[in-house]
Design a protein around this motif. Structure first.
Motif, PDB file in Angstrom:
ATOM      1  N   GLY A 173       1.062  -1.335  -0.432  1.00 54.52           N
ATOM      2  CA  GLY A 173      -0.061   0.125   0.290  1.00 54.52           C
ATOM      3  C   GLY A 173       0.832   1.401   0.019  1.00 54.52           C
ATOM      4  N   GLU A 174       0.157   2.123  -0.146  1.00 54.27           N
ATOM      5  CA  GLU A 174       0.789   3.653   0.036  1.00 54.27           C
ATOM      6  C   GLU A 174       1.179   4.306   1.493  1.00 54.27           C
ATOM      7  OE1 GLU A 174      -2.120   5.887  -1.414  1.00 54.27           O
ATOM      8  OE2 GLU A 174      -1.877   7.653  -0.046  1.00 54.27           O
ATOM      9  N   GLY A 175       1.031   3.969   2.739  1.00 53.85           N
ATOM     10  CA  GLY A 175       1.130   4.343   3.448  1.00 53.85           C
ATOM     11  C   GLY A 175       0.222   4.313   4.977  1.00 53.85           C
ATOM     12  N   PRO A 176       0.149   4.269   6.564  1.00 56.39           N
ATOM     13  CA  PRO A 176      -0.791   4.642   7.635  1.00 56.39           C
ATOM     14  C   PRO A 176      -1.631   5.524   7.737  1.00 56.39           C
ATOM     15  CG  PRO A 176       1.725   3.705   8.362  1.00 56.39           C
ATOM     16  CD  PRO A 176       1.796   4.304   6.645  1.00 56.39           C
ATOM     17  N   GLY A 177      -3.013   5.010   7.706  1.00 51.39           N
ATOM     18  CA  GLY A 177      -3.158   5.734   8.195  1.00 51.39           C
ATOM     19  C   GLY A 177      -3.485   5.785   9.513  1.00 51.39           C
TER      20      GLY A 177
ATOM     21  N   GLU B 185      -4.443   2.456  11.496  1.00 59.90           N
ATOM     22  CA  GLU B 185      -2.856   1.985  10.777  1.00 59.90           C
ATOM     23  C   GLU B 185      -2.400   2.778  12.194  1.00 59.90           C
ATOM     24  OE1 GLU B 185      -5.329   3.232   9.000  1.00 59.90           O
ATOM     25  OE2 GLU B 185      -5.133   1.087   7.958  1.00 59.90           O
TER      26      GLU B 185
ATOM     27  N   PRO C  47      -0.652  -2.500   9.367  1.00 61.09           N
ATOM     28  CA  PRO C  47      -1.914  -1.586   7.945  1.00 61.09           C
ATOM     29  C   PRO C  47      -2.563  -2.271   8.024  1.00 61.09           C
ATOM     30  CG  PRO C  47       0.228  -3.534   7.226  1.00 61.09           C
ATOM     31  CD  PRO C  47      -0.216  -3.616   9.405  1.00 61.09           C
ATOM     32  N   PHE C  48      -3.654  -1.570   6.990  1.00 57.72           N
ATOM     33  CA  PHE C  48      -4.998  -1.994   6.188  1.00 57.72           C
ATOM     34  C   PHE C  48      -6.355  -2.192   7.451  1.00 57.72           C
ATOM     35  CE2 PHE C  48      -2.208  -0.849   2.413  1.00 57.72           C
ATOM     36  CZ  PHE C  48      -3.496  -0.794   1.294  1.00 57.72           C
TER      37      PHE C  48
ATOM     38  N   ASN D  49       3.386  -1.589   3.184  1.00 56.55           N
ATOM     39  CA  ASN D  49       3.222   0.014   2.674  1.00 56.55           C
ATOM     40  C   ASN D  49       4.961   0.280   2.432  1.00 56.55           C
ATOM     41  OD1 ASN D  49       0.229   1.133   3.062  1.00 56.55           O
ATOM     42  ND2 ASN D  49       0.839   0.282   4.660  1.00 56.55           N
TER      43      ASN D  49
ATOM     44  N   HIS E 190      -7.100   1.428  -5.048  1.00 56.97           N
ATOM     45  CA  HIS E 190      -6.291   1.098  -3.825  1.00 56.97           C
ATOM     46  C   HIS E 190      -7.952   1.080  -3.326  1.00 56.97           C
ATOM     47  CE1 HIS E 190      -5.662   2.506  -0.005  1.00 56.97           C
ATOM     48  NE2 HIS E 190      -4.369   2.524  -0.228  1.00 56.97           N
TER      49      HIS E 190
HETATM   50  N1  URA Z   1      -3.996   2.910   3.165  1.00 53.53           N
HETATM   51  C1  URA Z   1      -2.389   2.244   2.736  1.00 53.53           C
HETATM   52  O1  URA Z   1      -1.999   2.669   1.715  1.00 53.53           O
HETATM   53  N2  URA Z   1      -2.048   1.712   4.040  1.00 53.53           N
HETATM   54  C2  URA Z   1      -2.443   1.167   5.170  1.00 53.53           C
HETATM   55  O2  URA Z   1      -1.797   0.235   5.601  1.00 53.53           O
HETATM   56  C3  URA Z   1      -3.724   1.707   4.926  1.00 53.53           C
HETATM   57  C4  URA Z   1      -4.702   2.625   4.067  1.00 53.53           C
END
Ligand code: URA
Length: 190
Positions: free
Chosen positions: A42-46, A49, A55-56, A82, A156
């Protein structure tokens, strides 16, 4: 000394390589089977997370779990990480400087895992992992080979929550992933 998952995790947890270290609650290292043949990026934590360090786990994560279930996968059969390990404030896109500071962790995770298939979740991961000029609308679901690893990108899950009209295409992409897993992954019985 050669990396191990434990030493890599410990190093990553202490990272202060970019400004995101100032605002994070937790480093979100990754989750799943450390011998998985399939890596999802993925891209990065929200926010969720960042709070939980996994993650996710928010709404997009629930949809990701449903998408995996459609093709007979779950978090015990894949590894999920991520591009950046710390939450960008207000969920903005990670800056180039943050991606560059962080990408070494994912490289080391990938070297330990040696996946057969990498699935990029969204545009940002696809640009970093597949090619700089990746166009998610035109190229999602296509397969690329890099150093003997098969790679693809799908929308995504957060984009699929915002725009349900993208879901039928994603269903086709998931079926293509399922076929590739059946072709390449001996350990994963799907
Ligand atoms: N979106 C992401 O790209 N990564 C995460 O871990 C959560 C949401």
């Amino acid at each position: 000394m050669a990396d191990t998952w434990e030493s890599l995790r410990q190093d990553c947890m202490q990272c202060r390589g970019c400004g995101l270290a100032e605002t994070r609650t937790h480093v979100v290292f990754g989750v799943g089977a450390t011998d998985a043949e399939i890596l999802l990026v993925g891209e990065g934590p929200g926010q969720h997370e960042d709070e939980e360090g996994v993650p996710f786990v928010g709404k997009a994560g629930q949809l990701l779990d449903d998408m995996l279930e459609i093709i007979g996968l779950d978090r015990t059969k894949v590894y999920i990480a991520n591009i950046v390990k710390c939450r960008p404030p207000q969920n903005r896109d990670p800056l180039n400087v943050e991606q560059e500071a962080c990408i070494g962790w994912l490289r080391r995770q990938t070297a330990l895992l040696r996946p057969k298939i990498i699935i990029c979740l969204g545009r940002i991961a696809a640009k970093v992992i597949i090619k700089e000029d990746f166009r998610i609308t035109a190229e999602h679901g296509q397969w690329f080979q890099r150093g003997g690893v098969q790679m693809t990108a799908i929308y995504h899950p957060a984009a699929l929550l915002r725009d349900v009209s993208k879901r039928p295409e994603t269903f086709q992409d998931l079926k293509s992933i399922q076929a590739k897993v059946r072709e390449l992954c001996g350990h994963t019985d799907i």
